[in-house]
Scaffold this motif. Structure first.
Motif, mmCIF file in Angstrom:
data_model
loop_
_atom_site.group_PDB
_atom_site.id
_atom_site.type_symbol
_atom_site.label_atom_id
_atom_site.label_comp_id
_atom_site.label_asym_id
_atom_site.label_seq_id
_atom_site.Cartn_x
_atom_site.Cartn_y
_atom_site.Cartn_z
ATOM 1 N N ALA A 81 0.827 -1.202 0.000
ATOM 2 C CA ALA A 81 0.000 0.000 0.000
ATOM 3 C C ALA A 81 0.859 1.248 0.000
ATOM 4 N N MET A 82 0.294 2.348 -0.519
ATOM 5 C CA MET A 82 0.969 3.641 -0.455
ATOM 6 C C MET A 82 1.194 4.025 0.995
ATOM 7 N N THR A 83 2.409 4.495 1.292
ATOM 8 C CA THR A 83 2.792 4.775 2.669
ATOM 9 C C THR A 83 3.580 6.079 2.745
ATOM 10 N N LEU A 84 3.244 6.899 3.726
ATOM 11 C CA LEU A 84 3.994 8.112 4.009
ATOM 12 C C LEU A 84 5.076 7.787 5.032
ATOM 13 N N VAL A 85 6.317 8.077 4.689
ATOM 14 C CA VAL A 85 7.437 7.820 5.605
ATOM 15 C C VAL A 85 8.026 9.163 6.023
ATOM 16 N N GLY A 86 7.847 9.519 7.296
ATOM 17 C CA GLY A 86 8.388 10.776 7.802
ATOM 18 C C GLY A 86 7.566 11.989 7.401
ATOM 19 N N ASN A 87 8.062 13.150 7.789
ATOM 20 C CA ASN A 87 7.402 14.422 7.503
ATOM 21 C C ASN A 87 7.915 14.955 6.164
ATOM 22 N N PRO A 88 7.040 15.136 5.166
ATOM 23 C CA PRO A 88 7.497 15.620 3.859
ATOM 24 C C PRO A 88 8.241 16.942 3.930
ATOM 25 N N ALA A 89 7.913 17.761 4.918
ATOM 26 C CA ALA A 89 8.555 19.070 5.040
ATOM 27 C C ALA A 89 10.021 18.956 5.438
ATOM 28 N N HIS A 90 10.415 17.801 5.959
ATOM 29 C CA HIS A 90 11.774 17.629 6.459
ATOM 30 C C HIS A 90 12.619 16.724 5.570
ATOM 31 N N LYS A 91 12.124 16.411 4.368
ATOM 32 C CA LYS A 91 12.845 15.525 3.468
ATOM 33 C C LYS A 91 13.194 16.241 2.169
ATOM 34 N N LYS A 92 14.391 16.009 1.659
ATOM 35 C CA LYS A 92 14.795 16.608 0.388
ATOM 36 C C LYS A 92 13.986 16.030 -0.762
ATOM 37 N N ILE A 93 13.804 14.707 -0.757
ATOM 38 C CA ILE A 93 12.989 14.046 -1.772
ATOM 39 C C ILE A 93 11.957 13.193 -1.030
ATOM 40 N N PRO A 94 10.812 13.761 -0.670
ATOM 41 C CA PRO A 94 9.804 13.040 0.118
ATOM 42 C C PRO A 94 8.991 12.078 -0.740
ATOM 43 N N GLN A 95 9.679 11.040 -1.236
ATOM 44 C CA GLN A 95 9.047 10.095 -2.152
ATOM 45 C C GLN A 95 7.986 9.256 -1.435
ATOM 46 N N ILE A 96 6.872 9.004 -2.115
ATOM 47 C CA ILE A 96 5.835 8.123 -1.595
ATOM 48 C C ILE A 96 6.349 6.688 -1.681
ATOM 49 N N LYS A 97 6.265 5.959 -0.575
ATOM 50 C CA LYS A 97 6.781 4.602 -0.512
ATOM 51 C C LYS A 97 5.646 3.578 -0.574
ATOM 52 N N ILE A 98 6.044 2.343 -0.836
ATOM 53 C CA ILE A 98 5.129 1.218 -0.805
ATOM 54 C C ILE A 98 5.564 0.279 0.316
ATOM 55 N N GLN A 99 4.648 0.000 1.233
ATOM 56 C CA GLN A 99 4.921 -0.931 2.320
ATOM 57 C C GLN A 99 3.715 -1.832 2.528
ATOM 58 N N ARG A 100 3.939 -2.940 3.217
ATOM 59 C CA ARG A 100 2.827 -3.820 3.544
ATOM 60 C C ARG A 100 1.867 -3.106 4.497
ATOM 61 N N LEU A 101 0.572 -3.245 4.230
ATOM 62 C CA LEU A 101 -0.448 -2.624 5.069
ATOM 63 C C LEU A 101 -0.444 -3.282 6.439
ATOM 64 N N ARG A 102 -0.439 -2.463 7.475
ATOM 65 C CA ARG A 102 -0.425 -2.949 8.849
ATOM 66 C C ARG A 102 -1.643 -2.432 9.607
ATOM 67 N N GLY A 103 -2.081 -3.216 10.592
ATOM 68 C CA GLY A 103 -3.190 -2.791 11.441
ATOM 69 C C GLY A 103 -4.550 -2.984 10.824
ATOM 70 N N ASN A 104 -4.604 -3.533 9.636
ATOM 71 C CA ASN A 104 -5.908 -3.730 9.009
ATOM 72 C C ASN A 104 -6.612 -4.936 9.634
ATOM 73 N N PRO A 105 -7.934 -4.860 9.803
ATOM 74 C CA PRO A 105 -8.811 -3.796 9.325
ATOM 75 C C PRO A 105 -9.170 -2.725 10.360
ATOM 76 N N ASP A 106 -8.666 -2.831 11.578
ATOM 77 C CA ASP A 106 -9.168 -1.947 12.643
ATOM 78 C C ASP A 106 -8.208 -0.853 13.082
ATOM 79 N N HIS A 107 -6.921 -0.980 12.789
ATOM 80 C CA HIS A 107 -5.956 -0.030 13.336
ATOM 81 C C HIS A 107 -4.908 0.369 12.297
ATOM 82 N N VAL A 108 -5.341 0.673 11.106
ATOM 83 C CA VAL A 108 -4.407 1.149 10.088
ATOM 84 C C VAL A 108 -3.892 2.528 10.496
#
Length: 229
Positions: free
Chosen positions: A190-217
């Motif tokens: 799934a699409m994942t935000l890693v860190g604060n985009p304002a603090h990254k030179k290249i705030p690339q959107i990452k792909i990671q396994r979905l966690r916490g589904n279905p109740d605590h994503v």
């Protein structure tokens, strides 16, 4: 454009009807066209993270790094702009996952798992000029892969599934966005935000396994979008 099956006929979805379809599904909000370049404003969609954004203030939206229309350019998060066309993203096509399966853009396994859900392709269109390049991955998804521009006709890896079933308590406004060629349905990529985009030179959107589904994503894996009209 893709066709979406119904009990009687298949209804073609064009760019002009994309906003109406997605808004009717409750997946996105329609807002005035005052947060994109004039050339894109009538068709632009702004994907934003639930961690930092809201419909009235998305703060960071999916953007093409440096505005470079080339295969492999990172898809990042950046503040919306009325002058920088790097944030000009349009919905190239939309419909049920089944409709994408019918034109060989997703696999039978994906269709069996997600068939009734809505899916989209997001095309880079600086100043409203379509490039034929969509957000995606150049192959099978893997942990911490970064989204990049890929040819829109690439099966699976340029299709995104609005996975409201994996976080029902946060829908319809916020939802996971699943890669259309994920190989894991218990914890799909799934699409994942890693860190604060304002603090990254290249705030690339990452792909990671979905966690916490279905109740605590987590909010870093929940997204929404504004359709500019």
């Amino acid at each position: 454009m893709w066709t979406r099956p119904s009990t009687a006929t298949k209804c073609k979805l064009t760019i002009a009807t994309v906003a109406a379809v997605l808004c009717a599904a409750g997946a996105v909000a329609a807002v005035p066209a005052n947060a994109a370049t004039p050339g894109c404003s009538l068709h632009c969609i702004q994907v934003y993270s639930a961690r930092y954004g809201s419909p009235t203030n998305p703060r960071f939206v999916e953007t093409v790094y440096g505005g470079t229309a080339a295969v492999g350019t990172p898809a990042i998060l950046a503040p919306p702009s009325t002058t920088n066309p790097a944030g000009d993203i349009i919905v190239r096509s939309t419909g049920s996952v089944t409709s994408f399966y019918e034109v060989d853009m997703v696999s039978a396994a994906i269709n069996a798992q997600y068939g009734p859900l809505d899916a989209v392709q997001l095309e880079y269109a600086p100043n409203g000029v379509r490039t034929g390049l969509c957000s995606g991955l150049p192959g099978t998804p893997y942990q911490n892969a970064g989204l990049t521009l890929q040819p829109c006709d690439t099966p699976g890896s340029t299709v995104f599934i609005l996975d409201t079933t994996d976080s029902p308590s946060t829908g319809p406004l916020y939802f996971p966005i699943i890669m259309g060629n994920t190989t894991d349905f218990e914890h799909p990529f799934a699409m994942t935000l890693v860190g604060n985009p304002a603090h990254k030179k290249i705030p690339q959107i990452k792909i990671q396994r979905l966690r916490g589904n279905p109740d605590h994503v987590g909010q870093n894996q929940l997204w929404s979008a504004n359709v500019l009209n």
